[in-house]
Design a protein around this motif. Structure first.
Motif, short mmCIF file in Angstrom:
data_model
loop_
_atom_site.label_atom_id
_atom_site.label_comp_id
_atom_site.label_asym_id
_atom_site.label_seq_id
_atom_site.Cartn_x
_atom_site.Cartn_y
_atom_site.Cartn_z
N SER A 62 0.84 -1.19 0.00
CA SER A 62 0.00 0.00 0.00
C SER A 62 0.87 1.24 0.00
N GLY A 63 0.46 2.21 -0.80
CA GLY A 63 1.23 3.44 -0.95
C GLY A 63 2.04 3.48 -2.22
N PHE A 64 2.26 2.29 -2.82
CA PHE A 64 2.97 2.25 -4.10
C PHE A 64 2.36 1.20 -5.03
N LEU A 65 1.10 0.90 -4.80
CA LEU A 65 0.41 -0.06 -5.67
C LEU A 65 0.18 0.56 -7.05
N PRO A 66 0.20 -0.26 -8.09
CA PRO A 66 -0.02 0.29 -9.44
C PRO A 66 -1.32 1.08 -9.56
N GLU A 67 -2.39 0.60 -8.90
CA GLU A 67 -3.68 1.30 -8.99
C GLU A 67 -3.61 2.68 -8.34
N GLU A 68 -2.88 2.80 -7.23
CA GLU A 68 -2.75 4.08 -6.54
C GLU A 68 -1.93 5.05 -7.38
N ARG A 69 -0.85 4.57 -7.92
CA ARG A 69 0.01 5.41 -8.74
C ARG A 69 -0.72 5.86 -9.99
N ALA A 70 -1.50 4.97 -10.57
CA ALA A 70 -2.28 5.32 -11.76
C ALA A 70 -3.32 6.39 -11.43
N TRP A 71 -3.86 6.35 -10.21
CA TRP A 71 -4.83 7.38 -9.79
C TRP A 71 -4.17 8.75 -9.82
N LEU A 72 -2.95 8.86 -9.31
CA LEU A 72 -2.24 10.14 -9.33
C LEU A 72 -1.90 10.55 -10.76
N THR A 73 -1.47 9.61 -11.57
CA THR A 73 -1.16 9.92 -12.97
C THR A 73 -2.39 10.49 -13.67
N ARG A 74 -3.54 9.89 -13.40
CA ARG A 74 -4.79 10.38 -13.99
C ARG A 74 -5.14 11.76 -13.46
N LEU A 75 -4.92 11.97 -12.16
CA LEU A 75 -5.23 13.26 -11.56
C LEU A 75 -4.38 14.37 -12.18
N PHE A 76 -3.12 14.06 -12.42
CA PHE A 76 -2.21 15.06 -12.97
C PHE A 76 -2.31 15.17 -14.49
N GLY A 77 -3.02 14.23 -15.10
CA GLY A 77 -3.15 14.28 -16.56
C GLY A 77 -1.86 13.94 -17.27
N THR A 78 -0.93 13.26 -16.58
CA THR A 78 0.35 12.94 -17.20
C THR A 78 0.27 11.70 -18.09
N ASP A 79 -0.95 11.14 -18.21
CA ASP A 79 -1.14 10.04 -19.15
C ASP A 79 -1.74 10.54 -20.47
N GLY A 80 -1.74 11.88 -20.63
CA GLY A 80 -2.28 12.46 -21.84
C GLY A 80 -3.76 12.79 -21.76
N GLU A 81 -4.37 12.44 -20.64
CA GLU A 81 -5.78 12.77 -20.42
C GLU A 81 -5.98 12.97 -18.93
N GLY A 82 -7.19 13.25 -18.53
CA GLY A 82 -7.48 13.29 -17.11
C GLY A 82 -7.45 14.67 -16.51
N GLY A 83 -7.04 14.72 -15.23
CA GLY A 83 -7.38 15.82 -14.37
C GLY A 83 -6.70 17.15 -14.58
N GLY A 84 -5.42 17.13 -14.90
CA GLY A 84 -4.74 18.40 -15.12
C GLY A 84 -4.40 19.17 -13.87
N LEU A 85 -4.50 18.55 -12.69
CA LEU A 85 -3.95 19.20 -11.51
C LEU A 85 -2.43 19.06 -11.53
N VAL A 86 -1.77 19.83 -10.69
CA VAL A 86 -0.31 19.87 -10.71
C VAL A 86 0.26 19.42 -9.38
N ASP A 87 1.24 18.54 -9.45
CA ASP A 87 2.06 18.15 -8.30
C ASP A 87 3.11 19.25 -8.16
N VAL A 88 2.85 20.20 -7.27
CA VAL A 88 3.62 21.45 -7.26
C VAL A 88 5.08 21.19 -6.89
N TYR A 89 5.32 20.32 -5.92
CA TYR A 89 6.71 20.03 -5.56
C TYR A 89 7.49 19.53 -6.77
N ARG A 90 6.90 18.59 -7.52
CA ARG A 90 7.61 18.03 -8.67
C ARG A 90 7.75 19.04 -9.81
#
Length: 266
Positions: free
Chosen positions: A171-199
């Motif tokens: 837990s904390g590094f499961l593929p499903e969890e990481r994919a949720w963040l990728t979708r939130l940030f839109g770094t998969d080419g679609e999705g949320g478009g929020l920004v991980d400000v630290y990164r």
């Protein structure tokens, strides 16, 4: 605006370790705290202010569990406690302050995502939380600018934890969890478009990016850490972020405070 996030792992414990001596010296305009593990009778008159910053809190129904707070220098135009989920609002996970002016809708949020590390039941609860949180954040983004700070309990990429290879089924590094963040940030080419400000500010940091260390073994001494504490922001506000710092000179809990400076005023 200087915005700090810190998981306290118990507000009383963090106080004994100096958090409430350190925090007033930081020149913060807002401080989000998570896992306060206390009720109103403990917080009121003792931990409800940090210098000139007034706190508002979402307490868990269960004593000694979860709970979040958000301290701000400015008074909000509106205060929201909880995000509309009976299951998770009972656990004290969301405080939102709105600072609306003519021509501007702005929210600051302190949020504590569930941990699934205690077993499958809590992991399933974490997945339910993520399923609710994504559309909630997308609806919020459609209506207003916001910065959400908190302990997200997910490390997004391999660079965000020391031992990524051995943690891929944890837990904390499961593929499903990481994919949720990728979708939130839109770094998969679609999705949320929020920004991980630290990164956005620190795209390449590795062992200096961690904000949490297990209390087992010598994890802290050996810097075997995870990056679990985040600032999520809408793109316009993320574009105003100027500097990030993780404070490790003093240990207030098993998490380190993360500070980000933004080039705007409340």
């Amino acid at each position: 605006m200087r915005f700090i996030t810190a998981n306290l792992n118990g507000v009383r414990s963090a106080a004994t370790k100096g958090f409430f001596d350190w925090a007033p010296q930081q020149g913060a305009d807002a401080i989000g705290v998570q896992e306060i593990k206390a009720q109103a009778d403990v917080v009121a008159g003792q931990f409800d202010r940090i210098d000139a910053l007034q706190g508002h809190f979402h307490y868990a129904e269960k004593k000694g569990y979860s709970g979040v707070g958000l301290y701000t220098r400015e008074e909000p135009s509106e205060l929201l406690i909880g995000f509309g989920s009976p299951e998770f609002d009972a656990e004290g996970r969301w405080v939102e302050k709105r600072f609306d002016k003519p021509g501007r809708k702005l929210s600051l949020i302190s949020c504590y995502f569930p941990s699934g590390s205690s077993g499958e039941e809590r992991q399933q609860a974490k997945f339910r939380f993520l399923d609710l949180m994504h559309p909630h954040l997308m609806a919020l983004k459609a209506q207003r600018e916001f910065i959400l700070v908190g302990d997200i309990n997910i490390a997004h990429r391999e660079v965000d934890l020391k031992n990524w290879r051995s943690n891929q089924k944890n837990s904390g590094f499961l593929p499903e969890e990481r994919a949720w963040l990728t979708r939130l940030f839109g770094t998969d080419g679609e999705g949320g478009g929020l920004v991980d400000v630290y990164r956005q500010l620190e795209p390449d940091t590795t062992d200096t990016c961690y904000t949490w260390w297990s209390n087992r073994g010598q994890a802290y001494a050996n810097n075997v850490g995870w990056r679990l504490d985040y600032h999520f922001a809408t793109p316009q506000l993320a574009g105003l972020a100027r500097r990030a710092a993780i404070f490790k000179d003093q240990k207030f809990s098993d998490h380190a405070p993360l500070t980000i400076d933004y080039d705007f005023d409340l």
